[in-house]
Design a protein around this motif. Structure first.
Motif, short mmCIF file in Angstrom:
data_model
loop_
_atom_site.label_atom_id
_atom_site.label_comp_id
_atom_site.label_asym_id
_atom_site.label_seq_id
_atom_site.Cartn_x
_atom_site.Cartn_y
_atom_site.Cartn_z
N VAL B 327 56.61 -48.45 -4.14
CA VAL B 327 54.96 -48.77 -4.17
C VAL B 327 54.61 -49.99 -5.12
N LEU B 328 55.03 -49.93 -6.11
CA LEU B 328 54.81 -50.89 -7.34
C LEU B 328 55.31 -52.33 -6.58
N ALA B 329 56.57 -52.40 -6.20
CA ALA B 329 57.22 -53.61 -5.72
C ALA B 329 56.44 -54.20 -4.35
N HIS B 330 56.11 -53.12 -3.60
CA HIS B 330 55.45 -53.53 -2.29
C HIS B 330 54.21 -54.04 -2.54
N GLY B 331 53.40 -53.16 -3.63
CA GLY B 331 52.09 -53.82 -3.80
C GLY B 331 52.01 -55.15 -4.15
N LEU B 332 52.57 -55.38 -5.50
CA LEU B 332 52.40 -56.84 -6.02
C LEU B 332 53.11 -57.76 -5.01
N ALA B 333 54.07 -57.44 -4.48
CA ALA B 333 54.61 -58.57 -3.28
C ALA B 333 53.47 -58.52 -2.17
N LYS B 334 52.93 -57.73 -1.76
CA LYS B 334 51.97 -57.94 -0.80
C LYS B 334 50.79 -58.45 -1.07
N VAL B 335 50.15 -58.35 -2.34
CA VAL B 335 49.04 -58.96 -3.03
C VAL B 335 49.44 -60.43 -2.77
N PHE B 370 55.00 -66.94 -1.16
CA PHE B 370 55.26 -66.30 0.08
C PHE B 370 56.56 -65.99 0.22
N ALA B 371 57.36 -67.01 -0.08
CA ALA B 371 58.81 -66.53 0.16
C ALA B 371 59.41 -65.77 -1.08
N VAL B 372 58.92 -65.92 -2.00
CA VAL B 372 59.29 -65.17 -3.12
C VAL B 372 58.94 -63.76 -3.13
N ALA B 373 57.74 -63.29 -2.72
CA ALA B 373 57.16 -62.27 -2.56
C ALA B 373 58.10 -61.49 -1.18
N GLY B 374 58.61 -62.50 0.02
CA GLY B 374 59.16 -61.86 0.86
C GLY B 374 60.55 -61.50 0.43
N GLY B 375 61.01 -62.18 -0.61
CA GLY B 375 62.30 -61.87 -1.26
C GLY B 375 62.29 -60.33 -1.49
N SER B 376 61.14 -60.08 -2.22
CA SER B 376 61.06 -58.79 -2.78
C SER B 376 61.15 -57.85 -1.65
N LEU B 377 60.16 -58.13 -0.59
CA LEU B 377 60.13 -57.20 0.56
C LEU B 377 61.52 -56.94 1.25
N ILE B 378 62.48 -57.95 1.26
CA ILE B 378 63.73 -57.77 1.85
C ILE B 378 64.58 -56.91 0.91
N GLY B 379 64.22 -57.35 -0.31
CA GLY B 379 65.19 -56.53 -1.35
C GLY B 379 66.26 -57.29 -1.94
N GLN B 445 46.84 -71.06 -5.35
CA GLN B 445 48.23 -71.18 -5.00
C GLN B 445 49.06 -70.52 -6.20
N TRP B 446 48.88 -70.95 -7.38
CA TRP B 446 49.50 -70.63 -8.49
C TRP B 446 49.26 -68.88 -8.45
N LEU B 447 47.95 -68.83 -8.49
CA LEU B 447 47.50 -67.24 -8.68
C LEU B 447 48.23 -66.22 -7.63
N SER B 448 48.35 -66.78 -6.72
CA SER B 448 49.20 -66.16 -5.47
C SER B 448 50.45 -66.15 -5.82
N LEU B 449 51.10 -66.91 -6.57
CA LEU B 449 52.65 -66.79 -7.12
C LEU B 449 52.74 -65.85 -8.11
N LEU B 450 51.61 -65.74 -9.09
CA LEU B 450 51.86 -64.76 -10.23
C LEU B 450 52.59 -63.31 -9.76
N PRO B 451 51.54 -62.70 -8.94
CA PRO B 451 52.28 -61.24 -8.47
C PRO B 451 53.58 -61.43 -7.95
N ALA B 452 53.96 -62.41 -7.12
CA ALA B 452 55.48 -62.34 -6.83
C ALA B 452 56.41 -62.54 -7.91
N LEU B 453 55.76 -63.42 -8.87
CA LEU B 453 56.70 -63.66 -10.14
C LEU B 453 56.78 -62.37 -11.00
N LEU B 454 55.84 -61.35 -10.93
CA LEU B 454 55.72 -60.30 -11.72
C LEU B 454 56.83 -59.26 -11.05
#
Lengths: 541, 474, 495
Positions: B327-335, B370-379, B445-454
């Motif tokens: 839930v946590l990972a998906h939430g952050l990545a999805k944001v 987008f890609a970094v968040a996607g990486g988390s979705l893939i696992g 753009q940077w803001l959208s990167l933040l949750p992915a980095l989190l």
């Protein structure tokens, strides 16, 4: 820093210098001199710890010194002769010359198997550059066949070497290998690998193509020095008692090769080709000597010396003949200059007082002392055949050279030196001197002379009443060349057609579209239906 | 507990203030969400230190009164909600492409936040109904912010949401009828595995699955999430669907009798695998950027459902930690993904995936996010998604009999890799890049990167996080 | 050596390329000088650090850096002999390839992106080499996939994208299988550090099914990157990438990562005895043998130089797998030496192919006629590397072939010798015509003006070509790859 390191390093260095300053070809030509000096005054063998698998170089026995000495000598003189040839000025030729030389010298001073193998390979592959130097279809085809067989031999040799190393427990020193027996596979692989270089029947196919294609000095070293490495390899790598097959088989093979080469040589139309076949024939004798040594391991030392002397004699004489044949293609030998061709030929044929006579005497003595003394007449018959080939070669050279400009000594002095040295050889080398003094008995003299006389008779007869061309032609066919072309075509497999991306199946796409439409239009209905189904299922669950 | 209440009330008060004053003041919302975040963090600390806490509102003890309960998971979710809300709020305020800057987004998002916070804190099945209803209504209205073209999707969302609420309410009524209590703890003590309990659970589960868009009741989600404004999509995907999931989890793990859970587990898990495959496939084939992201939500919820189902089936409690990590990972990545997707969509001027051609050149940061968040979705390790998947996989692999489930996870991974990289590959197309309609907004753009980095940064505290979650969810 | 800083050395080695890489991303296109400076600083720093570590490990020090990650599974970066073999190779070739790439990309767009990912790629490779347990390995293995993808599709053409998609499809599939394998092993045996001799021996007989399945998963996953047939399909297509990428991809980063992983799994996770007891390597052995021959046969059919080289990689990398799967100490020396040798030779070949394409526009084998006159030095490098590939003594490839052949006989698998011989002949069959065309055939277009590649392309090529010769000739030297491989094997096999 040991002196032995200079033997391969000097040619390599000369090659580099020659690449930068092409006019300094003399350096490459003289590069074997350190090896010659070390053959005359050999220092102790040296271990080189940092080189491939730790190696050991040296030439301690008389056998090794003879080989090293005549090889260096032949390379020097052939190199000097090549330097006098205006058409051999390309940097490429001299580079390959130096590389082949390095390999050849390295394998001679190698005391361990790895160094031998390295030198052997370097020599084998670099010789390709010498063969195709003159350009055009014939050298290209000859070179292709040579390279194909060289690579094949290389790989078989590698496999054989690995098996042999396994048998000997990974000891690299060749002297330790003599007492360790070997298996059938090892025998087969080693003999194939080395045989493809040594060129006895039936592994000779590249020789008649390569020699005429190569420039004359290159043919001289190829025939005089390089193919000996094959026999040397067999001699060193196999145990003293021979391989899995009986030595008699190898003896028979050697003799067959001797006759086969001579017979085919008689039918050739080119002098160098006839000489090449003569080399095949002579390599047969060398193989026979090796087989004799396997038959009687106790006599190995003496037979080894014989092997070295035979190789030396053949190298000097055949080298001179090839160089002469090269000159004869462009120049006329007149008067005493004819001797530069006749003397080596007669030496090869085994005329008394020349090196050939002495070597033949030694050979016959060795055969006489062995278990196969009843085969002695074959060797005499072989002498007849050899003499006939050489007669053919001389006749061809003579025919070629008639029309050309006269030969000047300034263009042929290395050849002259070589001929003189080959004349002097039996007097300078103690073992030959003894043999030569031996054959001054009447019986010995007669044994040497009658084959020559028979050969002279036959030659005269053929000269007077030449047989029609059509009887000779089949001897010139070369199935190997065609086979080599076939292999090349086989390698050039048709390129794989680029695969096109497959379009998605329309049926499948249609279904997908229909489903998508359904989801998009009826999400409510579908979801409610699904809920009901789930609840119903739950009810009955 | 007071801090938790503060975390709940800050957005609530902000919402009321904005509604009453008819203002659309973004800073108020952001301040409120930050206050809420700070309060939530404090409450999280408290829970870690002192364990669970509960509060009876107005001093009335259950079964009569309403009891709020702060569990470790709720504290974590409170923090998570506030964090995401503030991030999205910041985006909605600062981004030049935000369609929500001058709309009723501000009070609504606060209401949403408050409803969710109330949901996390409630411990009573009827309270949950109320918060769910509130949540659903607010979400529907927020979808409508996108304008008339979203009305269809919003309407369907509303109808189904109401149907789901109804289902849930029926279940609640049934349980109340049988046991006469609503409080979760009391229910848990009383619950028996009889037909009526089973039917009630059934009804509630179907309702919650519909609300959480769990396969096969997910059909409303892609349209609703993809047609909503970007900030709203992010909130919906990251937060709203997690609410019903939380209830579902508590319902089955606390209330339902063990044997019922054991029997229902495989079905839930199967639904999870179905979600993974079907959602993944649809995401792979989706032609629109945000639709693809929405379908990926459907797919990712499958992991959670799988973890829940298997946890129930085997009583393997470590899977709880997996669920919440998902839930946590998906939430952050999805944001991150929604913000990046929305940003690219509005900058490049097309909703179609094809328009992302050359996005690595024109909008590198957004695409990277987008890609970094996607990486988390893939696992991909060491992202949060990986941690969750790792926790999920271990029990599956321990026993050869469980390996088929691992196969499902594997397929899910592969298919998520396929849909993420489909987009990434398109963005590298340099042949005919889509040129941006107007100057890309760097800050957004940077803001959208933040949750992915989190979500990738979760790796830094992963060991403590996992250990704590494993302990906390017991 | 002080104990205070030693744990941070492996981390510093990884960061020395990671940080410059991240900084490069932020640079604008026109900041060429800063970019070059950053690259070079990273390269040199990394080389220095590696040298320090080499000296330390040779004396028996271990360098270990650890951070907690999963419960019971920390992330570990650790410098041991085996990892250093790979790290030194990567760092050295990174140096050469960076210089080459700077020359290659001079004046072309998107350099910041390229060099950024390039550095990331090297960081991932080095991290993978230094990984101290399976999870850390997995982490860098996946990062490597991610970092390489943008390099493969760098050109952004349809062909590049197609290659990139295929690359991802294969490597993500492989990564997932690897993940499954790692997780499966973790569930039966937790994840301790890599241990010389493996750590699974105590579990023999209890969970054989799991161990076998995990081995199959791991090998299948790693085999994708190591391009074992039938998992090699991505490699030839990935040839659309720019030459430095192909060079690094083939010589170091990707294929070697797979091969290195197989080495780690066989030696340090399972251990030779466990693998032998479970009879796991026999299929792998046959597969490697088949791949060697198949790759060479396919290479014969290619007309495109880079594609031919790619199939040659398929074939040659399997030498490493073969050596590992033979399970004997001698073959292991061959495999480990080949890890470096193949890298040097293949990188040289790809540099040459890139120079041919950039300087003379030569892409196809048929166009190579007369190249020796136009670009003699490059052609010399090409010749040396190609001969090394065939296994001509005393070049690098010969040394590895020697040990592989010996190793095969030592464990009584004489058929491997046949594979080596056939492969050698096939290698000759596709390399020698190229050399022939270069040196002996006359150019069809009649061009013979000398147009040697620019210095930045030429020097790295000559450097690696010289190494191909040196590591072969001085194989017995104390610091040669062969000697280092011997050291590793002595430690792994406890000799």
């Amino acid at each position: 820093m040991s002196l032995w390191l200079f033997v391969p390093l000097v040619p390599l260095l000369a090659a580099v210098i020659c690449l930068r300053w092409p006019r300094l070809r003399l350096l490459v030509a003289l590069a074997p001199l350190p090896a010659l000096a070390l053959a005359l005054w050999p220092p102790a063998a040296v271990d080189i710890g940092w080189l491939w698998f730790t190696s050991r170089w040296g030439a301690e026995s008389l056998f090794a010194r003879y080989l090293l000495g005549f090889t260096a000598l032949l390379w020097t003189l052939a190199g000097l002769q090549a330097r006098l040839n205006e058409s051999l000025r390309s940097r490429r030729f001299w580079l390959f010359w130096a590389l082949s030389l390095t390999g050849n010298l390295l394998l001679l001073i190698a005391v361990d198997a790895a160094s031998f193998y390295v030198g052997f390979t370097l020599m084998s592959l670099a010789a390709y550059g010498l063969i195709i130097e003159q350009g055009g279809p014939a050298p290209r085809q000859a070179g292709r066949l040579y390279l194909q067989l060289a690579i094949l031999g290389e790989m078989l040799l590698f496999a054989g070497l690995m098996l042999r190393l396994q048998e000997t427990g990974q000891v690299l020193l060749l002297s330790e290998w003599l007492q360790i027996p070997t298996g059938a596979w090892t025998t087969a692989l080693l003999l194939l690998g080395f045989g493809l270089k040594a060129g006895f029947w039936p592994l000779h196919v590249w020789l008649p193509l390569a020699h005429p294609a190569a420039p004359a000095p290159a043919s001289a070293v190829l025939s005089g020095a390089m193919i000996k490495a094959g026999v040397l390899g067999v001699w060193l790598f196999m145990p003293a008692s021979g391989g899995a097959l009986s030595p008699a088989f190898w003896l028979a093979l050697g003799l067959f090769s001797a006759f086969y080469g001579a017979l085919l040589g008689m039918g050739q139309q080119q002098a160098k080709k006839a000489l090449a076949y003569s080399s095949i024939s002579q390599m047969g004798y060398l193989l026979a000597i090796v087989a004799l040594a396997w038959q009687q391991p106790d006599a190995r030392a003496g037979l080894g010396l014989l092997l070295a002397l035979f190789a030396l004699h053949h190298a000097l004489a055949k080298g001179a003949l090839f160089m002469g044949a090269g000159l004869a293609a462009h120049h006329r030998f007149h008067g005493w200059q004819q001797l530069m061709l006749w003397l080596p030929a007669l030496a090869l044929a085994g005329l008394p007082l020349l090196s050939g006579g002495a070597v033949k005497t030694l050979l016959k003595k060795a055969v006489y002392d062995s278990d196969v003394s009843h085969w002695l007449w074959l060797f005499s018959l072989g002498s007849v055949a050899t003499a006939l080939v050489l007669a053919r070669a001389l006749w061809l050279m003579n025919r070629q050279s008639r029309a050309h400009s006269p030969l000047r000594l300034s263009r042929s002095w290395p050849l002259l030196v070589l001929v003189v040295l080959s004349l002097l050889a039996p007097w300078l080398l103690s073992s030959l001197r003894a043999a030569m003094l031996d054959h001054f008995e009447l019986s010995g003299l007669w044994a040497l002379l009658w084959p020559l006389l028979v050969a002279a008779l036959i030659a005269t007869a053929v000269w007077r009443w030449p047989p029609p061309e059509k009887y000779w032609r089949f001897l010139q066919a070369s199935p190997a060349r065609r086979a080599s072309l076939g292999v090349k075509r086989l390698w050039q497999m048709p390129a794989k057609p680029a695969s096109l991306p497959k379009p998605g199946s329309p049926v499948w796409r249609g279904w997908e579209r229909r489903c998508n439409r359904l989801w998009q239009r009826q999400p409510l209905g579908l979801t409610v239906a699904m809920m009901s189904v789930l609840l119903l299922l739950g009810w009955f669950w | 507990m007071n801090t938790a209440l503060l975390s709940l009330s800050a957005p609530l008060l902000a919402a009321l203030w904005l509604l009453l004053t008819h203002r659309r003041q973004a800073p108020v919302v952001i301040v409120a969400s930050l206050i809420s975040l700070v309060a939530a963090v404090f409450s999280l600390y408290q829970v870690i230190d002192a364990g669970e806490q509960s509060l009876a509102l107005g001093g009335w003890e259950s079964p009569l009164g309403i009891r709020l309960r702060l569990m470790p998971v709720s504290a974590m979710l409170l923090t998570f909600t506030a964090l995401i809300h503030s991030l999205v709020g910041l985006y909605a305020w600062r981004s030049r492409h935000s369609q929500t800057r001058h709309t009723d987004y501000w009070p609504l998002s606060c209401l949403l936040h408050a409803a969710l916070a109330a949901l996390w804190l409630s411990h009573d099945i009827f309270n949950w109904y109320v918060t769910l209803e509130l949540l659903g209504l607010v979400a529907v209205v927020m979808v409508c912010l996108a304008g008339p073209k979203a009305y269809g999707a919003a309407l369907r969302y509303l109808l189904l949401s109401l149907a789901a609420s109804l289902c849930y309410l029926l279940g609640v009524a049934l349980l109340y009828g049988v046991y006469g209590v609503l409080d979760v703890s009391l229910l848990a003590e009383a619950a028996r595995a009889d037909p009526s309990t089973r039917t009630a659970l059934m009804l509630m589960t179907v309702g919650l699955m519909l609300k959480a868009a769990l396969w096969p009741l997910h059909l409303w989600l892609p349209a609703a999430h993809s047609s909503a404004p970007t900030a709203v999509s992010a909130l919906l995907s990251a937060l709203v669907v997690k609410g019903p999931l939380f209830i579902l989890w508590l319902l089955w793990s606390r209330v339902a009798p063990e044997e019922l859970g054991q029997a229902a587990g495989p079905w839930l898990a199967l639904a999870g695998v179905g979600a993974l495959l079907v959602g993944g496939w649809s995401a792979l084939r989706a032609p629109l950027i945000k639709l693809m992201v929405a379908y990926s939500t459907v797919a990712q919820l499958g992991y959670a459902l799988l973890a829940l189902g298997l946890m129930l089936h085997w009583r393997e409690l470590s899977l709880d930690a997996a669920l919440w990590l998902f839930v946590l990972a998906h939430g952050l990545a999805k944001v991150s993904m929604f913000l990046a997707a929305g940003e690219m969509q509005s900058t490049l001027g097309s909703r179609r995936l094809d328009s992302l051609k050359g996005a690595t050149q024109t909008m590198p940061v957004a695409m990277f996010a987008f890609a970094v968040a996607g990486g988390s979705l893939i696992g991909l390790p060491p992202s949060g998604g990986f941690l969750a998947k790792w926790l999920l996989l271990l029990p599956l692999l321990q026993n050869p009999a469980h390996w088929p489930w691992a196969l499902g996870v594997m397929l899910g991974t592969l298919i998520s890799a396929a849909y993420v990289f489909r987009v990434v590959a398109i963005s590298f197309d340099r042949a005919r890049p889509t040129s941006p309609d107007f100057n890309p907004d760097r800050f957004a753009q940077w803001l959208s990167l933040l949750p992915a980095l989190l979500v990738w940064g979760m790796a830094l505290i992963s060991e403590q996080l996992i250990l704590w979650l494993t302990g906390a969810t017991l | 050596m002080s104990l205070l800083w030693t744990p941070f050395l492996p981390l510093a080695i990884v960061l020395s390329s990671l940080i410059p890489g991240l900084l490069i991303f932020t640079l604008r296109e026109e900041q060429q000088r800063t970019r070059v400076a950053l690259n070079l600083v990273g390269v040199v720093l990394k080389l220095l650090l590696v040298v320090v570590m080499l000296a330390g490990v040779a004396q028996g020090f271990t360098f270990r850096f650890q951070v907690p990650f999963l419960p019971g599974v920390p992330l570990i970066l650790q410098g041991d002999a085996l990892s250093l073999q790979f790290v030194s190779l990567s760092s050295l070739l990174w140096l050469a390839t960076t210089i080459y790439a700077i020359g290659y990309f001079r004046g072309s767009p998107l350099q910041s992106r390229f060099f950024g990912y390039f550095s990331l790629c090297v960081s991932a490779t080095v991290g993978l080499a230094l990984a101290g347990n399976l999870v850390t390995f997995l982490l860098f293995y996946e990062l490597l996939t991610l970092a390489t993808f943008p390099l493969v599709v760098h050109k952004g053409t349809a062909a590049a994208l197609d290659a990139g998609r295929r690359y991802l499809a294969y490597t993500m599939g492989g990564g997932t299988l690897t993940l499954m394998g790692v997780a499966l092993l973790h569930s039966v045996a937790a994840t301790p550090d890599f241990t010389a001799g493996g750590y699974l021996a105590p579990l023999l007989g209890e969970v054989d099914v799991s161990l076998t399945l995990a081995f199959a998963l791991l090998i299948a996953g790693l085999g994708v990157k190591a391009a074992l047939v039938p998992l090699h399909g991505w490699l030839p297509r990935a040839m659309v990438a720019p030459a430095p990428v192909s060079a690094l991809l083939h010589a170091v980063a990707v294929v070697k990562a797979g091969a290195f992983g197989i080495i780690r799994v066989v030696y340090d996770v399972y251990g030779v005895e466990t693998v032998a007891a479970l009879e796991l390597t026999r299929p792998l052995l046959y597969l490697a043998g088949f791949t060697i021959v198949y790759g060479s046969l396919m290479a014969l059919r290619q007309r495109d130089i880079k594609k031919r080289l790619a199939f040659s990689t398929v074939s040659q990398v399997s030498y490493i797998t073969l050596g590992v799967a033979l399970l004997g100490p001698v073959a292991a020396v061959g495999a480990l030496a080949h890890l470096v040798h193949q890298g040097l030779m293949k990188v040289t070949l790809f540099y040459c192919a890139g120079s041919f394409a950039e300087t003379c526009g030569v892409h196809q084998v048929q166009e190579m006629d007369g190249l020796g006159r136009r670009m003699p030095l490059t052609m010399v490098a090409f010749t040396l590397a190609a001969l090394g590939m065939i296994g001509i003594p005393p070049l690098a490839g010969f040394i590895s072939k020697w040990y592989l052949g010996w190793g095969a006989l030592a464990v009584d698998e004489p058929w491997v010798l046949v594979v080596l011989v056939v492969s050698g002949i096939l290698n000759a069959a596709y390399f020698l015509p190229m050399i022939y065309r270069g040196w002996f055939a006359a150019s069809k277009t009649g061009e013979c003006a000398r147009t040697e590649a620019p210095a930045m392309l030429l020097w790295p090529t000559l450097f690696t070509a010289a190494l191909v010769v040196l590591v072969g000739v001085f194989a017995a030297f104390d610091l040669s790859p062969l000697a280092w491989a011997q050291l590793i094997v002595d430690r792994e096999f406890g000799l």
